[in-house]
Scaffold this motif. Structure first.
Motif, PDB file in Angstrom:
ATOM      1  N   LEU A  46       0.906  -1.294  -0.012  1.00  0.00           N
ATOM      2  CA  LEU A  46      -0.100  -0.059  -0.092  1.00  0.00           C
ATOM      3  C   LEU A  46       0.882   1.208   0.007  1.00  0.00           C
ATOM      4  N   VAL A  47       0.636   2.230  -0.863  1.00  0.00           N
ATOM      5  CA  VAL A  47       1.419   3.476  -0.794  1.00  0.00           C
ATOM      6  C   VAL A  47       0.371   4.598  -0.862  1.00  0.00           C
ATOM      7  N   LEU A  48       0.688   5.700   0.072  1.00  0.00           N
ATOM      8  CA  LEU A  48      -0.165   6.783   0.121  1.00  0.00           C
ATOM      9  C   LEU A  48       0.578   7.876  -0.475  1.00  0.00           C
ATOM     10  N   VAL A  49       0.215   8.476  -1.676  1.00  0.00           N
ATOM     11  CA  VAL A  49       0.765   9.589  -2.187  1.00  0.00           C
ATOM     12  C   VAL A  49       0.357  10.925  -1.554  1.00  0.00           C
ATOM     13  N   CYS A  50       1.163  11.655  -0.938  1.00  0.00           N
ATOM     14  CA  CYS A  50       0.763  12.807  -0.150  1.00  0.00           C
ATOM     15  C   CYS A  50       1.217  13.959  -0.469  1.00  0.00           C
ATOM     16  N   LYS A  51       0.360  15.190  -0.304  1.00  0.00           N
ATOM     17  CA  LYS A  51       0.908  16.320  -0.575  1.00  0.00           C
ATOM     18  C   LYS A  51       1.329  17.207   0.918  1.00  0.00           C
ATOM     19  N   LYS A  52       2.623  17.616   1.106  1.00  0.00           N
ATOM     20  CA  LYS A  52       2.877  18.195   2.338  1.00  0.00           C
ATOM     21  C   LYS A  52       1.731  19.579   2.491  1.00  0.00           C
ATOM     22  N   VAL A  53       1.173  19.667   3.715  1.00  0.00           N
ATOM     23  CA  VAL A  53       0.362  21.170   3.867  1.00  0.00           C
ATOM     24  C   VAL A  53       0.809  21.839   5.016  1.00  0.00           C
ATOM     25  N   TYR A  54       1.788  21.284   5.815  1.00  0.00           N
ATOM     26  CA  TYR A  54       1.820  21.807   7.240  1.00  0.00           C
ATOM     27  C   TYR A  54       3.155  21.213   7.661  1.00  0.00           C
ATOM     28  N   ALA A  55       4.070  22.075   8.262  1.00  0.00           N
ATOM     29  CA  ALA A  55       5.434  21.493   8.874  1.00  0.00           C
ATOM     30  C   ALA A  55       5.545  22.474   9.924  1.00  0.00           C
ATOM     31  N   ALA A  56       6.022  21.812  11.310  1.00  0.00           N
ATOM     32  CA  ALA A  56       6.324  22.499  12.393  1.00  0.00           C
ATOM     33  C   ALA A  56       7.223  21.744  13.245  1.00  0.00           C
ATOM     34  N   GLU A  57       8.314  22.473  13.950  1.00  0.00           N
ATOM     35  CA  GLU A  57       9.073  21.675  14.849  1.00  0.00           C
ATOM     36  C   GLU A  57       8.407  21.342  16.028  1.00  0.00           C
ATOM     37  N   ILE A  58       8.514  19.979  16.502  1.00  0.00           N
ATOM     38  CA  ILE A  58       7.997  19.614  17.744  1.00  0.00           C
ATOM     39  C   ILE A  58       8.599  20.564  18.941  1.00  0.00           C
ATOM     40  N   GLN A  59       7.470  20.766  19.843  1.00  0.00           N
ATOM     41  CA  GLN A  59       8.086  21.541  20.662  1.00  0.00           C
ATOM     42  C   GLN A  59       7.791  20.542  22.353  1.00  0.00           C
ATOM     43  N   PRO A  60       8.715  20.816  22.855  1.00  0.00           N
ATOM     44  CA  PRO A  60       8.636  19.896  24.248  1.00  0.00           C
ATOM     45  C   PRO A  60       7.469  20.394  25.090  1.00  0.00           C
ATOM     46  N   SER A  61       7.187  21.416  25.081  1.00  0.00           N
ATOM     47  CA  SER A  61       5.911  22.005  25.724  1.00  0.00           C
ATOM     48  C   SER A  61       4.547  21.375  25.172  1.00  0.00           C
ATOM     49  N   GLY A  62       4.535  20.777  24.163  1.00  0.00           N
ATOM     50  CA  GLY A  62       3.381  20.003  23.552  1.00  0.00           C
ATOM     51  C   GLY A  62       3.331  18.643  23.996  1.00  0.00           C
ATOM     52  N   ILE A  63       4.523  18.107  24.241  1.00  0.00           N
ATOM     53  CA  ILE A  63       4.574  16.741  24.505  1.00  0.00           C
ATOM     54  C   ILE A  63       3.932  16.246  26.086  1.00  0.00           C
ATOM     55  N   ILE A  64       3.000  15.425  26.282  1.00  0.00           N
ATOM     56  CA  ILE A  64       2.177  15.227  27.241  1.00  0.00           C
ATOM     57  C   ILE A  64       3.073  14.582  28.280  1.00  0.00           C
ATOM     58  N   TYR A  65       3.679  13.303  28.011  1.00  0.00           N
ATOM     59  CA  TYR A  65       4.299  12.626  28.759  1.00  0.00           C
ATOM     60  C   TYR A  65       5.988  12.845  29.040  1.00  0.00           C
ATOM     61  N   GLN A  66       6.461  13.016  30.111  1.00  0.00           N
ATOM     62  CA  GLN A  66       7.945  13.098  30.227  1.00  0.00           C
ATOM     63  C   GLN A  66       8.735  12.065  29.586  1.00  0.00           C
ATOM     64  N   GLU A  67       8.187  10.868  29.862  1.00  0.00           N
ATOM     65  CA  GLU A  67       8.826   9.665  29.450  1.00  0.00           C
ATOM     66  C   GLU A  67       8.857   9.681  27.846  1.00  0.00           C
ATOM     67  N   THR A  68       8.233  10.516  27.205  1.00  0.00           N
ATOM     68  CA  THR A  68       8.358  10.396  25.728  1.00  0.00           C
ATOM     69  C   THR A  68       9.702  11.407  25.371  1.00  0.00           C
ATOM     70  N   ILE A  69       9.772  12.271  26.133  1.00  0.00           N
ATOM     71  CA  ILE A  69      11.059  13.171  26.018  1.00  0.00           C
ATOM     72  C   ILE A  69      12.362  12.652  26.308  1.00  0.00           C
ATOM     73  N   ASP A  70      12.119  11.816  27.702  1.00  0.00           N
ATOM     74  CA  ASP A  70      13.415  11.101  27.838  1.00  0.00           C
ATOM     75  C   ASP A  70      13.799   9.836  26.964  1.00  0.00           C
ATOM     76  N   GLN A  71      12.833   9.136  26.317  1.00  0.00           N
ATOM     77  CA  GLN A  71      13.304   7.961  25.551  1.00  0.00           C
ATOM     78  C   GLN A  71      13.537   8.526  24.102  1.00  0.00           C
ATOM     79  N   SER A  72      12.594   9.413  23.708  1.00  0.00           N
ATOM     80  CA  SER A  72      12.804   9.817  22.222  1.00  0.00           C
ATOM     81  C   SER A  72      13.826  11.093  22.027  1.00  0.00           C
ATOM     82  N   TYR A  73      13.758  11.776  22.892  1.00  0.00           N
ATOM     83  CA  TYR A  73      14.740  13.215  22.688  1.00  0.00           C
ATOM     84  C   TYR A  73      15.605  13.250  23.671  1.00  0.00           C
ATOM     85  N   PRO A  74      16.454  12.543  24.281  1.00  0.00           N
ATOM     86  CA  PRO A  74      17.371  12.928  25.353  1.00  0.00           C
ATOM     87  C   PRO A  74      18.375  14.011  24.996  1.00  0.00           C
ATOM     88  N   GLN A  75      18.483  14.214  23.677  1.00  0.00           N
ATOM     89  CA  GLN A  75      19.551  15.257  23.477  1.00  0.00           C
ATOM     90  C   GLN A  75      18.774  16.529  22.969  1.00  0.00           C
TER      91      GLN A  75
END
Length: 96
Positions: A44-73
């Motif tokens: 299965l292939v989804l051909v998409c057109k980008k309509v929006y891009a934004a840098e993920i902000q730590p203030s929008g991440i709900i669980y601290q463990e997500t930051i600790d595991q995925s974005y330690p740097q």
């Protein structure tokens, strides 16, 4: 991709293409169409057109463990929102 390509997908997701031909090393067959590239082996292939891009902000991440595991740097990803333009499905998926 079905489960038989798990190793190749993990490799593509963990190795940078800046220093090597990572697609060539996977043995997958690239298809160039619709101003994009996908793999012939895909079910299965989804051909998409980008309509929006934004840098993920730590203030929008709900669980601290997500930051600790995925974005330690603190190297946050860019999030993209896409509009599906076309859906491609292998014919042989319906012939089983």
């Amino acid at each position: 991709m079905d489960k038989s390509f798990k190793k190749q997908m993990a490799y593509l997701g963990s190795v940078s293409g800046r220093d090597e031909d990572k697609i060539g090393k996977t043995g997958l067959t690239p298809v160039y169409a619709d101003n994009t590239v996908y793999f012939e082996e895909a079910k299965l292939v989804l051909v998409c057109k980008k309509v929006y891009a934004a840098e993920i902000q730590p203030s929008g991440i709900i669980y601290q463990e997500t930051i600790d595991q995925s974005y330690p740097q603190g190297d946050y990803h860019t999030m993209y929102v896409g509009k599906i333009e076309k859906v491609l499905v292998r014919d042989d998926e319906y012939l089983k």
